[in-house]
Scaffold this motif. Sequence first.
Motif, mmCIF file in Angstrom:
data_model
loop_
_atom_site.group_PDB
_atom_site.id
_atom_site.type_symbol
_atom_site.label_atom_id
_atom_site.label_comp_id
_atom_site.label_asym_id
_atom_site.label_seq_id
_atom_site.Cartn_x
_atom_site.Cartn_y
_atom_site.Cartn_z
ATOM 1 N N ALA A 152 2.084 -1.919 6.615
ATOM 2 C CA ALA A 152 0.726 -1.363 6.685
ATOM 3 C C ALA A 152 -0.257 -2.403 7.201
ATOM 4 O O ALA A 152 -1.155 -2.093 8.001
ATOM 5 C CB ALA A 152 0.292 -0.871 5.301
ATOM 6 N N GLU A 153 -0.092 -3.638 6.759
ATOM 7 C CA GLU A 153 -1.013 -4.694 7.196
ATOM 8 C C GLU A 153 -0.853 -5.016 8.683
ATOM 9 O O GLU A 153 -1.738 -5.622 9.283
ATOM 10 C CB GLU A 153 -0.792 -5.943 6.340
ATOM 11 N N GLN A 154 0.262 -4.608 9.274
ATOM 12 C CA GLN A 154 0.453 -4.766 10.720
ATOM 13 C C GLN A 154 -0.077 -3.554 11.489
ATOM 14 O O GLN A 154 0.090 -3.466 12.703
ATOM 15 C CB GLN A 154 1.935 -4.968 11.029
ATOM 16 N N GLY A 155 -0.705 -2.615 10.755
ATOM 17 C CA GLY A 155 -1.312 -1.457 11.404
ATOM 18 C C GLY A 155 -0.388 -0.284 11.593
ATOM 19 O O GLY A 155 -0.753 0.688 12.273
ATOM 20 N N TYR A 156 0.804 -0.326 10.965
ATOM 21 C CA TYR A 156 1.752 0.775 11.129
ATOM 22 C C TYR A 156 1.271 1.940 10.278
ATOM 23 O O TYR A 156 1.299 1.901 9.053
ATOM 24 C CB TYR A 156 3.151 0.330 10.727
ATOM 25 N N VAL A 157 0.849 3.027 10.918
ATOM 26 C CA VAL A 157 0.112 4.080 10.235
ATOM 27 C C VAL A 157 0.959 4.807 9.189
ATOM 28 O O VAL A 157 0.463 5.135 8.103
ATOM 29 C CB VAL A 157 -0.488 5.080 11.260
ATOM 30 N N ASP A 158 2.238 5.073 9.489
ATOM 31 C CA ASP A 158 3.076 5.761 8.507
ATOM 32 C C ASP A 158 3.221 4.935 7.238
ATOM 33 O O ASP A 158 3.286 5.479 6.127
ATOM 34 C CB ASP A 158 4.455 6.061 9.089
ATOM 35 N N ALA A 159 3.292 3.615 7.389
ATOM 36 C CA ALA A 159 3.388 2.738 6.218
ATOM 37 C C ALA A 159 2.083 2.745 5.434
ATOM 38 O O ALA A 159 2.089 2.656 4.197
ATOM 39 C CB ALA A 159 3.746 1.325 6.656
ATOM 40 N N GLN A 160 0.951 2.831 6.139
ATOM 41 C CA GLN A 160 -0.343 2.902 5.441
ATOM 42 C C GLN A 160 -0.415 4.156 4.567
ATOM 43 O O GLN A 160 -0.865 4.106 3.422
ATOM 44 C CB GLN A 160 -1.478 2.900 6.472
ATOM 45 N N VAL A 161 0.059 5.270 5.118
ATOM 46 C CA VAL A 161 0.058 6.516 4.352
ATOM 47 C C VAL A 161 1.010 6.408 3.164
ATOM 48 O O VAL A 161 0.666 6.808 2.037
ATOM 49 C CB VAL A 161 0.456 7.703 5.250
ATOM 50 N N LEU A 162 2.188 5.857 3.396
ATOM 51 C CA LEU A 162 3.158 5.720 2.310
ATOM 52 C C LEU A 162 2.621 4.795 1.221
ATOM 53 O O LEU A 162 2.753 5.088 0.020
ATOM 54 C CB LEU A 162 4.481 5.185 2.848
ATOM 55 N N LEU A 163 2.017 3.683 1.606
ATOM 56 C CA LEU A 163 1.475 2.752 0.625
ATOM 57 C C LEU A 163 0.384 3.432 -0.203
ATOM 58 O O LEU A 163 0.335 3.279 -1.435
ATOM 59 C CB LEU A 163 0.926 1.505 1.321
ATOM 60 N N ALA A 164 -0.486 4.189 0.459
ATOM 61 C CA ALA A 164 -1.531 4.913 -0.269
ATOM 62 C C ALA A 164 -0.910 5.882 -1.265
ATOM 63 O O ALA A 164 -1.355 5.979 -2.419
ATOM 64 C CB ALA A 164 -2.426 5.661 0.719
ATOM 65 N N TRP A 165 0.115 6.598 -0.823
ATOM 66 C CA TRP A 165 0.792 7.544 -1.715
ATOM 67 C C TRP A 165 1.408 6.828 -2.914
ATOM 68 O O TRP A 165 1.289 7.283 -4.065
ATOM 69 C CB TRP A 165 1.868 8.280 -0.928
ATOM 70 N N LEU A 166 2.060 5.701 -2.664
ATOM 71 C CA LEU A 166 2.682 4.944 -3.749
ATOM 72 C C LEU A 166 1.637 4.455 -4.752
ATOM 73 O O LEU A 166 1.840 4.520 -5.967
ATOM 74 C CB LEU A 166 3.454 3.752 -3.177
ATOM 75 N N LEU A 167 0.519 3.969 -4.256
ATOM 76 C CA LEU A 167 -0.528 3.463 -5.147
ATOM 77 C C LEU A 167 -1.146 4.579 -5.984
ATOM 78 O O LEU A 167 -1.539 4.365 -7.130
ATOM 79 C CB LEU A 167 -1.615 2.767 -4.328
ATOM 80 N N SER A 168 -1.217 5.785 -5.420
ATOM 81 C CA SER A 168 -1.844 6.894 -6.137
ATOM 82 C C SER A 168 -0.880 7.614 -7.061
ATOM 83 O O SER A 168 -1.298 8.279 -8.006
ATOM 84 C CB SER A 168 -2.422 7.913 -5.149
ATOM 85 N N ARG A 169 0.449 7.473 -6.812
ATOM 86 C CA ARG A 169 1.436 8.228 -7.577
ATOM 87 C C ARG A 169 2.245 7.348 -8.522
ATOM 88 O O ARG A 169 3.247 7.803 -9.059
ATOM 89 C CB ARG A 169 2.392 8.936 -6.609
#
Length: 543
Positions: A130-147
């Motif tokens: 996500a920190e490299q700007g990979y959008v799918d990873a950003q979405v997955l990280l957000a999901w993991l943090l919220s769930r």
Amino acid sequence: MTSSPVSPRLWHRLFNRLFGTPHQRGYRAAARAKLTKAVAIWHEAAQTGDGDCQLALAEALWHGQGTLPDPGAALRWYEQAALAGRPLAQARLAAAYAMGVPETHTRQGKPSYAFTRDRSKARHWAKIAAEQGYVDAQVLLAWLLSREEENAARDVAGAIDWYGRALDQGSAAAMIGLAGLISAGEVPDQGPEDAFQLYRKAADQGYKTAFYHLGVCLLQGTGVVADPKEAQRWLRRAADGGITGAIRVLGLIHLRGLAGEPVDMGQAETWLRRAAVKGDTESMVLLADLHATGKAKIANQAEAILWYVTASDAGYARATTALGKAHLTGQGVLIDHDRAIALFERVADEDPEARFQLGLCHLLGKGTPVNQAVAAQHLLKASEQQHPDAAYNYGALLHNGIGVPQDRQGALNFYNAAAELGSASGQYRMAYAYALGQEVPEDPDRAIELFTAAAEQEHHIAQVNLVRMLLKHYPDDRAALEKWRERIRISRHINSPETATILAELAWRLDQDAKAALALLREFVPANDLMGQYVREMITRSC
């Protein structure tokens, strides 16, 4: 004069310049449908540390392209590529750990896979990508943090931030994720209307999951004015796109008569079967329930058991409970109380109904010796899990001092909790108390309200007492009296003494038909029935 030898490194660079890198050569081979050759090229280069080839090899092993599928080997190569800095590999690795990485076991000489999750590793790799700007990873990280399953580890603010970064790149998946947080009331200054607009934007991008969410919002009127027809249009688009949740909801619409549609068990079964075949465990159980209760077009107990077993094997707790209940009654399977108890114990912590059934088994001695104290413990736990009838039954144990010390006030609290949770028995018990002014102050209107709630659930004694309360306190409300007379007439308790007595009283009071009233009493009410005697004498005196 002799020429100096070319170094291996220089030769390698020259070869790649002329023929392409191993990664490129592998893809050219794959494009010519020479998948096995592509995998061989990637494998050779992957062993020398080529990150691109490690990723390509991992993808081939994961999907079984050009080689047999091998999830374990694929994960090892994903990890090597991730360590080599490939964002896609890092994202793939994060997703695998989030959903469950395969562990190979051997059963009867054949390999099988058990999938185990590791949310810590999932967050680690998702964050790097996500920190490299990979959008799918950003979405997955957000999901993991919220769930995150441990509430203390949840980071909703971090999830909102990462969803925002993915939104800046136009991610429809991020729109869905953020809309979900908004719908749960976890985003400051955002409400259902904002969630609906995000679902709309994602739908405009053709995101099929957004079609489903739009349909549900329009069906329920969440963030938008309810529009059942438009809701079904979106749900059908989602269903056509393979979204199992939409297929299930369309089944529920016909099963329960929602969205202005009539109840249609044939249509309900068709939709639920579509979702069940796609692996939707909730639809499997709903479909099984249709067959188990005889509501399917061609009811089949064996099919009910098949779907319960399939959903249970997939880890759906309610299916396991349903299987246990089938073994208690012998419905579609052999009666096996020991098997029933084992199934209930397996899912008691997840499904309150299983815990409730365990309590009844210990109370009644089904598959285990009678143990009222253990029964009480299970019923108390099930009531703490918000099981309505468990709360009522635990109240009854307290009231009578069975398995627990007698506590009449405590019993009343549990009866009231059961009523609030929707237990027809609890509603009837509290209505009775309010009607007579026993244990609580007399309150006819509250009694009528609770009798009505129980009566709507076909509690036939509640229906009888409701009519009696209406006759006493609202005798001029003919519409209500006629409504409940008709409900009682079509009930399966039509010939019971209680039902016949109240119908006789209604025939006399509403129709002034003493002859019909006395005929009902003679046919269905024993001569020694006290309420029957009272109504008979009342009618006789008036003639």
